[in-house]
Design a protein around this motif. Structure first.
Motif, PDB file in Angstrom:
ATOM      1  N   ARG B  46     -34.900  10.056   2.291  1.00  0.00           N
ATOM      2  CA  ARG B  46     -35.855  10.270   1.200  1.00  0.00           C
ATOM      3  C   ARG B  46     -35.253   9.866  -0.152  1.00  0.00           C
ATOM      4  NH1 ARG B  46     -40.231  13.502   2.315  1.00  0.00           N
ATOM      5  NH2 ARG B  46     -40.170  14.428   0.247  1.00  0.00           N
ATOM      6  N   THR B  49     -35.336   6.011  -0.233  1.00  0.00           N
ATOM      7  CA  THR B  49     -36.673   5.437  -0.440  1.00  0.00           C
ATOM      8  C   THR B  49     -37.334   5.970  -1.709  1.00  0.00           C
ATOM      9  OG1 THR B  49     -37.527   7.138   1.039  1.00  0.00           O
ATOM     10  CG2 THR B  49     -37.111   4.984   2.000  1.00  0.00           C
ATOM     11  N   PHE B  50     -36.567   6.660  -2.537  1.00  0.00           N
ATOM     12  CA  PHE B  50     -37.010   7.149  -3.857  1.00  0.00           C
ATOM     13  C   PHE B  50     -38.067   8.243  -3.798  1.00  0.00           C
ATOM     14  CE2 PHE B  50     -35.741   2.652  -4.293  1.00  0.00           C
ATOM     15  CZ  PHE B  50     -34.590   2.838  -5.053  1.00  0.00           C
ATOM     16  N   LEU B  51     -38.191   8.915  -2.638  1.00  0.00           N
ATOM     17  CA  LEU B  51     -39.100  10.069  -2.581  1.00  0.00           C
ATOM     18  C   LEU B  51     -38.441  11.292  -3.205  1.00  0.00           C
ATOM     19  CD1 LEU B  51     -40.789   9.888   0.939  1.00  0.00           C
ATOM     20  CD2 LEU B  51     -41.863   9.584  -1.290  1.00  0.00           C
ATOM     21  N   ARG B  87     -38.851  -0.229  -4.869  1.00  0.00           N
ATOM     22  CA  ARG B  87     -39.595   0.332  -3.741  1.00  0.00           C
ATOM     23  C   ARG B  87     -40.019  -0.767  -2.775  1.00  0.00           C
ATOM     24  NH1 ARG B  87     -41.947   4.721  -7.054  1.00  0.00           N
ATOM     25  NH2 ARG B  87     -40.915   6.557  -6.227  1.00  0.00           N
ATOM     26  N   LEU B  92     -40.651   3.015   4.829  1.00  0.00           N
ATOM     27  CA  LEU B  92     -40.290   4.270   5.498  1.00  0.00           C
ATOM     28  C   LEU B  92     -41.348   4.613   6.529  1.00  0.00           C
ATOM     29  CD1 LEU B  92     -38.585   6.907   5.762  1.00  0.00           C
ATOM     30  CD2 LEU B  92     -39.902   7.828   3.843  1.00  0.00           C
TER      31      LEU B  92
END
Lengths: 215, 252
Positions: B46, B49-51, B87, B92
């Motif tokens: 996470r 993936t920049f979450l 992104r 993902l």
């Protein structure tokens, strides 16, 4: 007074009732969305104001709110209220219904799983795109039953316009009944409301069916 | 080198989930991450993936820095509009698929390429149909997610991520939500992607799969990478006691 004259007189009231109904929906459905979004604002002052607004609207009778909208400008500021009757009426209805719709929207928005936002975020959707393309369509489907309830209530609530002596169908029914000592006007008004709601329910059901293509 | 994560730190409240983790994935590599639940595997994906935002450390994609640590030890990200560009490097696949239920399979695959990447609809449809063919679900293009089995939904989700043409694809326990008889079909497409030299990082509990498909295995526990290496080494000759103990559970 013959039945025909009674019907003709009352049909003008019916048009005014429909007017209140349509204008209220046109105003409150979008306003409710703005209120729902402001309730999640970053600024705590705005969130607080919205909460106060919603609790005042839900905590007081619509009839009282209409009187405040109409007479308020005179008592508070000494302004003339000539020509203010109809705008006050519509404002009162819109502001009231927007609060209820806002709560329905909020429930709908909160029911969308976090995974939908995350999937959209990873795919690079902007916040606005995520809301308009991914979240809102799903919210609309989920809230349709609650919105239908509210719209049906609105059809009947339009009769509260009699408090401001606005000549919609219920006010006219009362007047004509008193002057003609006849029960007929109430019967006509009752049939009118019933048919109006039947139409509303039919249309809403159609919309729900149209959104049935996914689960 | 596709991604480099350096000295990544992340905590939730008082809990340190990632403690100074560093790892690199090269182009064409397939890396499996194994480890007990709560070890920080998902959080690492996470963050990549920049979450989630990291508290400290550095994230570099394709030689460009997306986040770095300034002198006081706090991580700083590039501005919002530039993050969008980062992104686009990564995709993902979630454990729970998270397909868009109101979109058909095809629309799930083309909406982001058209609306986010501004690619032409024709090209996006062509790419999407090619991916569905590869996933063996070409005939489901017009179906809605609820009409598909879990395995089919996950394959759509993989295709949706690939439709964005990422440099690297992350998988967060892609088969954990599936019935045992459906995991095979999903693992098969991941294996197929590995054969095509797609760069991938897979968090998984499917040990035979990790052993057969990956070039490298990472064993994580307690927010650190305990051991990493070639799958044959990690699985058949683990060096650390914690790794041995963890793998023993799967032998039974």
């Amino acid at each position: 007074m013959t039945l025909i004259t009674m019907l003709t007189t009352m049909s003008e009231g019916m048009l005014r009732t429909i007017g209140i109904f349509v204008l209220t929906l046109v105003g409150s459905l979008p306003l409710g969305m703005i209120v729902a979004l402001l309730r999640k604002s970053r600024f705590s002052v705005i969130r607080l104001l919205i909460r106060v607004y919603i609790s005042v609207i839900r905590g007081t009778p619509l009839m009282l709110q209409l009187l405040v909208w109409y007479f308020g400008p005179y008592y508070l500021f000494g302004w003339s209220i000539r020509g203010w009757r109809f705008p006050a009426l519509i404002l009162g209805f819109i502001v009231n219904y927007a609060a209820y719709f806002a709560e329905i929207y909020r429930g709908g928005i909160e029911s969308i799983p976090a995974g939908q936002y995350e999937a959209a975020e990873v795919l690079g959707y902007s916040k606005g795109q995520t809301f308009m393309r991914i979240i809102l369509p799903q919210v609309i489907k989920r809230i349709m039953p609650s919105v239908t309830n509210e719209v049906i209530t609105l059809v009947k609530d339009t009769s509260l316009a009699f408090t401001l002596a606005y000549q919609e169908v219920f006010s006219l029914a009362k007047q004509i009944s008193a002057s003609q000592t006849s029960f007929m006007p109430f019967l006509i008004a009752g049939i009118f409301y019933f048919v109006a709601n039947y139409v509303v329910a039919f249309i809403m059901e159609r919309i729900e069916k149209a959104l049935d293509y996914y689960k | 080198m596709i991604i480099e994560m350096k000295n990544i730190r992340k905590h939730f409240g008082g809990l340190e989930v990632l403690k100074d983790i560093s790892f690199v994935v090269d182009s064409g590599e397939v890396v499996s991450i194994i480890g007990p639940s709560g070890s920080g595997k998902s959080t690492l994906l996470r963050c990549a993936t920049f979450l989630e935002t990291i508290d400290g450390g550095e994230i570099t994609y394709m030689g460009e820095r997306a986040a770095y640590t300034v002198e006081d030890g706090k991580a700083v990200y590039v501005p919002h509009h530039e993050l969008r560009h980062f992104r686009s490097y990564c995709g993902l696949v979630f454990q729970q698929f998270h397909l868009f239920p109101h979109y058909s399979v095809l629309k799930n695959l083309i909406d982001a390429p058209v609306e986010v990447q501004k690619r032409s609809r024709e090209e996006a449809v062509e790419t999407a149909m090619g991916l569905l063919r590869k996933m063996g679900i070409e005939d489901k293009a017009d179906a809605y997610p609820y009409q598909l089995s879990g395995g089919q939904q996950q394959r759509v989700a993989i295709a949706r991520a690939l439709a964005m043409k990422p440099e690297i694809l992350f998988f967060d326990e892609p088969t954990s939500a599936l019935d045992p008889e459906l995991t095979g079909e999903v693992l098969k497409v991941i294996r197929q992607l590995a054969d095509e030299r797609m760069t991938m990082v897979v968090v998984t509990h499917e040990m035979p799969f990790a052993k057969a498909v990956s070039n490298r295995v990472l064993f994580m526990d307690g927010g650190v990478i305990v051991e990493q290496g070639h799958p044959l080494q990690v699985f058949d000759n683990p060096q650390e006691d914690r790794t041995k103990q963890f793998l023993r559970v799967f032998e039974r």
